[in-house]
Write a protein that holds these residues in place. Structure first.
Motif, PDB file in Angstrom:
ATOM      1  N   TYR A  15       0.828  -1.209   0.000  1.00  0.00           N
ATOM      2  CA  TYR A  15       0.000   0.000   0.000  1.00  0.00           C
ATOM      3  C   TYR A  15       0.864   1.262   0.000  1.00  0.00           C
ATOM      4  CZ  TYR A  15      -3.432   3.347   1.908  1.00  0.00           C
ATOM      5  OH  TYR A  15      -4.237   4.433   2.128  1.00  0.00           O
ATOM      6  N   VAL A  16       1.921   1.259   0.795  1.00  0.00           N
ATOM      7  CA  VAL A  16       2.811   2.419   0.859  1.00  0.00           C
ATOM      8  C   VAL A  16       3.646   2.532  -0.414  1.00  0.00           C
ATOM      9  CG1 VAL A  16       4.773   3.399   2.095  1.00  0.00           C
ATOM     10  CG2 VAL A  16       2.863   2.462   3.372  1.00  0.00           C
ATOM     11  N   SER A  17       4.144   1.412  -0.925  1.00  0.00           N
ATOM     12  CA  SER A  17       4.942   1.451  -2.156  1.00  0.00           C
ATOM     13  C   SER A  17       4.124   1.971  -3.324  1.00  0.00           C
ATOM     14  CB  SER A  17       5.484   0.054  -2.466  1.00  0.00           C
ATOM     15  OG  SER A  17       6.359  -0.392  -1.456  1.00  0.00           O
ATOM     16  N   GLU A  18       2.873   1.552  -3.410  1.00  0.00           N
ATOM     17  CA  GLU A  18       2.008   2.050  -4.484  1.00  0.00           C
ATOM     18  C   GLU A  18       1.791   3.551  -4.360  1.00  0.00           C
ATOM     19  OE1 GLU A  18      -0.192   2.020  -7.863  1.00  0.00           O
ATOM     20  OE2 GLU A  18       0.800   0.252  -7.024  1.00  0.00           O
ATOM     21  N   GLY A  19       1.617   4.036  -3.134  1.00  0.00           N
ATOM     22  CA  GLY A  19       1.425   5.465  -2.949  1.00  0.00           C
ATOM     23  C   GLY A  19       2.659   6.279  -3.294  1.00  0.00           C
ATOM     24  N   LEU A  20       3.839   5.782  -2.936  1.00  0.00           N
ATOM     25  CA  LEU A  20       5.067   6.513  -3.252  1.00  0.00           C
ATOM     26  C   LEU A  20       5.329   6.544  -4.754  1.00  0.00           C
ATOM     27  CD1 LEU A  20       7.463   5.291  -0.411  1.00  0.00           C
ATOM     28  CD2 LEU A  20       6.354   7.517  -0.617  1.00  0.00           C
ATOM     29  N   VAL A  21       5.022   5.463  -5.445  1.00  0.00           N
ATOM     30  CA  VAL A  21       5.228   5.437  -6.893  1.00  0.00           C
ATOM     31  C   VAL A  21       4.241   6.365  -7.597  1.00  0.00           C
ATOM     32  CG1 VAL A  21       5.106   3.944  -8.924  1.00  0.00           C
ATOM     33  CG2 VAL A  21       6.242   3.140  -6.864  1.00  0.00           C
ATOM     34  N   GLN A  22       3.017   6.469  -7.076  1.00  0.00           N
ATOM     35  CA  GLN A  22       2.008   7.322  -7.689  1.00  0.00           C
ATOM     36  C   GLN A  22       2.167   8.796  -7.320  1.00  0.00           C
ATOM     37  OE1 GLN A  22       0.059   6.386  -9.953  1.00  0.00           O
ATOM     38  NE2 GLN A  22      -0.424   4.210  -9.707  1.00  0.00           N
ATOM     39  N   GLY A  23       3.034   9.117  -6.365  1.00  0.00           N
ATOM     40  CA  GLY A  23       3.222  10.509  -5.971  1.00  0.00           C
ATOM     41  C   GLY A  23       2.316  10.969  -4.853  1.00  0.00           C
ATOM     42  N   HIS A  24       1.841  10.055  -4.008  1.00  0.00           N
ATOM     43  CA  HIS A  24       0.959  10.406  -2.904  1.00  0.00           C
ATOM     44  C   HIS A  24       1.765  10.724  -1.647  1.00  0.00           C
ATOM     45  CE1 HIS A  24      -2.408   7.815  -4.959  1.00  0.00           C
ATOM     46  NE2 HIS A  24      -2.050   8.878  -5.664  1.00  0.00           N
ATOM     47  N   GLN A  25       1.093  11.357  -0.689  1.00  0.00           N
ATOM     48  CA  GLN A  25       1.694  11.685   0.601  1.00  0.00           C
ATOM     49  C   GLN A  25       1.363  10.577   1.591  1.00  0.00           C
ATOM     50  OE1 GLN A  25       3.592  14.409   1.425  1.00  0.00           O
ATOM     51  NE2 GLN A  25       3.828  13.735   3.534  1.00  0.00           N
ATOM     52  N   ILE A  26       2.391  10.015   2.248  1.00  0.00           N
ATOM     53  CA  ILE A  26       2.217   8.883   3.152  1.00  0.00           C
ATOM     54  C   ILE A  26       2.431   9.358   4.582  1.00  0.00           C
ATOM     55  CG2 ILE A  26       2.852   6.499   3.620  1.00  0.00           C
ATOM     56  CD1 ILE A  26       1.861   6.957   0.789  1.00  0.00           C
ATOM     57  N   HIS A  27       1.544   8.930   5.485  1.00  0.00           N
ATOM     58  CA  HIS A  27       1.656   9.229   6.913  1.00  0.00           C
ATOM     59  C   HIS A  27       1.684   7.898   7.666  1.00  0.00           C
ATOM     60  CE1 HIS A  27       0.524  13.441   5.999  1.00  0.00           C
ATOM     61  NE2 HIS A  27      -0.319  12.882   5.137  1.00  0.00           N
ATOM     62  N   VAL A  28       2.760   7.664   8.413  1.00  0.00           N
ATOM     63  CA  VAL A  28       2.965   6.403   9.129  1.00  0.00           C
ATOM     64  C   VAL A  28       2.962   6.698  10.618  1.00  0.00           C
ATOM     65  CG1 VAL A  28       4.459   4.400   9.425  1.00  0.00           C
ATOM     66  CG2 VAL A  28       4.346   5.549   7.206  1.00  0.00           C
ATOM     67  N   LEU A  29       2.176   5.941  11.367  1.00  0.00           N
ATOM     68  CA  LEU A  29       2.093   6.103  12.820  1.00  0.00           C
ATOM     69  C   LEU A  29       2.661   4.865  13.499  1.00  0.00           C
ATOM     70  CD1 LEU A  29       1.118   7.658  15.329  1.00  0.00           C
ATOM     71  CD2 LEU A  29      -1.095   6.517  15.070  1.00  0.00           C
ATOM     72  N   GLY A  30       3.682   5.081  14.340  1.00  0.00           N
ATOM     73  CA  GLY A  30       4.188   4.004  15.173  1.00  0.00           C
ATOM     74  C   GLY A  30       5.415   3.288  14.667  1.00  0.00           C
ATOM     75  N   LEU A  31       5.943   3.629  13.503  1.00  0.00           N
ATOM     76  CA  LEU A  31       7.125   2.961  12.961  1.00  0.00           C
ATOM     77  C   LEU A  31       8.279   3.946  12.843  1.00  0.00           C
ATOM     78  CD1 LEU A  31       5.570   0.746  10.138  1.00  0.00           C
ATOM     79  CD2 LEU A  31       6.316   0.021  12.399  1.00  0.00           C
ATOM     80  N   HIS A  32       9.496   3.394  12.763  1.00  0.00           N
ATOM     81  CA  HIS A  32      10.685   4.224  12.628  1.00  0.00           C
ATOM     82  C   HIS A  32      11.010   4.418  11.151  1.00  0.00           C
ATOM     83  CE1 HIS A  32      12.852   0.471  11.719  1.00  0.00           C
ATOM     84  NE2 HIS A  32      12.154  -0.043  12.723  1.00  0.00           N
ATOM     85  N   GLU A  33      11.929   5.316  10.866  1.00  0.00           N
ATOM     86  CA  GLU A  33      12.256   5.640   9.481  1.00  0.00           C
ATOM     87  C   GLU A  33      12.987   4.511   8.770  1.00  0.00           C
ATOM     88  OE1 GLU A  33      14.353   9.293   9.310  1.00  0.00           O
ATOM     89  OE2 GLU A  33      12.715  10.488  10.188  1.00  0.00           O
ATOM     90  N   GLY A  34      13.592   3.594   9.516  1.00  0.00           N
ATOM     91  CA  GLY A  34      14.254   2.465   8.877  1.00  0.00           C
ATOM     92  C   GLY A  34      13.295   1.507   8.197  1.00  0.00           C
ATOM     93  N   TRP A  35      12.014   1.592   8.534  1.00  0.00           N
ATOM     94  CA  TRP A  35      11.016   0.723   7.899  1.00  0.00           C
ATOM     95  C   TRP A  35      10.884   1.027   6.415  1.00  0.00           C
ATOM     96  CZ3 TRP A  35       6.042   1.586   5.768  1.00  0.00           C
ATOM     97  CH2 TRP A  35       5.260   0.447   5.606  1.00  0.00           C
ATOM     98  N   ARG A  36      11.293   2.210   6.004  1.00  0.00           N
ATOM     99  CA  ARG A  36      11.198   2.576   4.592  1.00  0.00           C
ATOM    100  C   ARG A  36      12.090   1.693   3.725  1.00  0.00           C
ATOM    101  NH1 ARG A  36      12.044   8.753   2.256  1.00  0.00           N
ATOM    102  NH2 ARG A  36      11.623   8.273   0.063  1.00  0.00           N
ATOM    103  N   ALA A  37      13.196   1.201   4.283  1.00  0.00           N
ATOM    104  CA  ALA A  37      14.098   0.339   3.509  1.00  0.00           C
ATOM    105  C   ALA A  37      13.525  -1.044   3.266  1.00  0.00           C
ATOM    106  CB  ALA A  37      15.438   0.221   4.231  1.00  0.00           C
ATOM    107  N   GLU A  38      12.410  -1.400   3.902  1.00  0.00           N
ATOM    108  CA  GLU A  38      11.797  -2.714   3.724  1.00  0.00           C
ATOM    109  C   GLU A  38      10.704  -2.721   2.663  1.00  0.00           C
ATOM    110  OE1 GLU A  38      10.360  -3.990   7.472  1.00  0.00           O
ATOM    111  OE2 GLU A  38      12.270  -3.708   8.526  1.00  0.00           O
ATOM    112  N   LEU A  39      10.464  -1.600   1.997  1.00  0.00           N
ATOM    113  CA  LEU A  39       9.403  -1.538   0.996  1.00  0.00           C
ATOM    114  C   LEU A  39       9.819  -2.305  -0.255  1.00  0.00           C
ATOM    115  CD1 LEU A  39       8.376   2.218   1.310  1.00  0.00           C
ATOM    116  CD2 LEU A  39       7.287   0.231   2.359  1.00  0.00           C
ATOM    117  N   PRO A  40       8.924  -3.106  -0.837  1.00  0.00           N
ATOM    118  CA  PRO A  40       9.278  -3.865  -2.050  1.00  0.00           C
ATOM    119  C   PRO A  40       9.425  -2.950  -3.253  1.00  0.00           C
ATOM    120  CG  PRO A  40       6.959  -4.151  -1.531  1.00  0.00           C
ATOM    121  CD  PRO A  40       7.552  -3.385  -0.386  1.00  0.00           C
ATOM    122  N   GLY A  41      10.302  -3.362  -4.166  1.00  0.00           N
ATOM    123  CA  GLY A  41      10.553  -2.581  -5.370  1.00  0.00           C
ATOM    124  C   GLY A  41       9.677  -3.011  -6.528  1.00  0.00           C
ATOM    125  N   LEU A  42       9.706  -2.215  -7.579  1.00  0.00           N
ATOM    126  CA  LEU A  42       8.915  -2.506  -8.766  1.00  0.00           C
ATOM    127  C   LEU A  42       9.458  -3.740  -9.470  1.00  0.00           C
ATOM    128  CD1 LEU A  42       8.409   1.076 -10.238  1.00  0.00           C
ATOM    129  CD2 LEU A  42       6.675  -0.359  -9.178  1.00  0.00           C
TER     130      LEU A  42
END
Length: 383
Positions: free
Chosen positions: A83-110
């Motif tokens: 859900y987050v990867s799709e939003g980042l690829v489409q140019g949407h704004q993502i708001h994450v509650l409760g996770l650290h910034e290192g979680w961004r490195a776990e997002l799957p690639g295209l």
């Protein structure tokens, strides 16, 4: 009585209004109308989940989806990553509650298409093997074809962008593919005298409301709240029923206020908060859609994520059940079908992501499938 020349153009207020309506109907990246009632929808990053959501082929904007999961697995967390990867690829704004910034490195690639890459290699290696004086004709024709393709791609850029991308679990989202922004909000402060006394839910709602008010009307926002009320992510004061229910009420109010710019996905550990408790039932009532993930107790769910060398047959094994308790915008204007409320099954695939499909019992293994043998050892025939 006044006269005008035939060549003069008569300007009216209607022309300006039509021009304004044309500018207002510009397509928003990652948003398309529902095939049922035309309401704007966005993709969850999982094609099978989009098809499950009451026939809207996506998550309707202005709605929330609560996903509960039993056990210690994290299949619901995989849905959040898509859900987050799709939003980042489409140019949407993502708001994450409760996770650290290192979680961004776990997002799957295209996921890359091997067929398209092989075709491009063949096209680049194609060369006219005739007389040298005709060799320039091939390069000139290829240049004209490239210019035509560029003109066509620039004119149809909005239509060629896919609504739901395919992601690969063995890859990570490249910075060049990211078009949106992501922000992280902490739920637990470091222990000390200056520890925050305000509820993290209220701070998150305040920050989300301010960003929605100051953002352009065409920008889509996505909110994820993973493992809500988990002891490792929330303090004991934040897990009080009055704090949680006020957060759900405020989140529902923000969704209704910005019904064309916001979607929310939440996950809940049902092993800690079963559906029989009153707090969980209230959270489900305040959510627009409720799904329940029940992983099967087998050895397949304890294996690591599928690698690039795994077979497709292993990826299609059923790893759990999905119970659909409610769907967003199900009964308005005849949307949805009752077949979606039946039990579904899911499996995690490397290239296709989380696949949700109807659940069917396998054929019973018995002596009926084996040929009957007589005393002589030959198969007997029954009439």
């Amino acid at each position: 009585m006044s006269f005008r020349k035939r060549s003069s153009v008569i300007s009216s207020a209607g022309s300006t209004q039509t021009a304004q309506t044309k500018t207002d109907t510009t397509p928003v990246p990652g948003v398309r109308p529902s095939p049922l009632d035309g309401r704007p929808t966005t993709s969850s990053g999982t094609a099978s989940l989009d098809n499950l959501l009451a026939g809207h082929s996506g998550i309707p904007l202005g709605t929330s989806l609560l996903i509960g999961e039993h056990g210690t697995t994290d299949f619901a967390g995989m849905l959040l990553r898509y859900y987050v990867s799709e939003g980042l690829v489409q140019g949407h704004q993502i708001h994450v509650l409760g996770l650290h910034e290192g979680w961004r490195a776990e997002l799957p690639g295209l996921a890359t298409d091997s067929k398209s890459s092989s075709k491009s290699e063949v096209a680049s290696g194609d060369k006219m093997k005739i007389a040298w004086r005709y060799e320039s004709l091939g390069s000139a024709g290829a240049a004209r074809d490239r210019e035509a393709q560029r003109a066509q791609s620039s004119s149809n850029a909005s239509s060629t962008v896919p609504f739901c991308h395919s992601f690969d679990l063995t890859k990570r989202l490249a910075p060049s593919d990211v078009k949106g922004q992501i922000g992280f909000h902490q739920t637990m402060a470091a222990p000390g005298p200056r520890a925050q006394q305000t509820s993290p839910f209220k701070l998150f709602i305040k920050d989300l409301s301010s960003k929605l008010a100051n953002s352009p009307p065409s920008l889509v926002h996505r909110v994820i709240v993973p493992n809500i009320l988990a002891p490792t992510m929330y303090s004991s004061s934040s897990s009080l029923p009055q704090e949680v229910l006020q957060f759900f009420h405020a989140l529902r109010a923000v969704l209704r206020q910005y019904s064309k710019n916001l979607t929310v996905l939440l996950t809940l550990p049902l092993s800690l908060y079963p559906r029989t408790t009153g707090l969980t039932r209230w959270m489900e009532l305040l959510s627009d859609g409720v799904l329940e993930f029940i992983p099967l107790q087998s050895t397949t769910i304890h294996k690591p994520p599928p690698s690039s060398k795994s077979d497709g047959k292993d990826d299609e094994k059923v790893q759990g059940l999905v119970k659909v308790h409610s769907l967003p915008i199900f009964h308005e204007k005849g949307g949805g079908s009752h077949s979606a409320l039946d039990d579904q099954s899911f499996s995690l695939s490397r290239s296709r992501g989380l696949i949700i499909k109807p659940f069917y019992l396998p054929p019973a293994d018995g002596d009926e499938n084996e040929p009957k043998t007589g005393d002589s050892g030959k198969p007997s025939m029954d009439f």
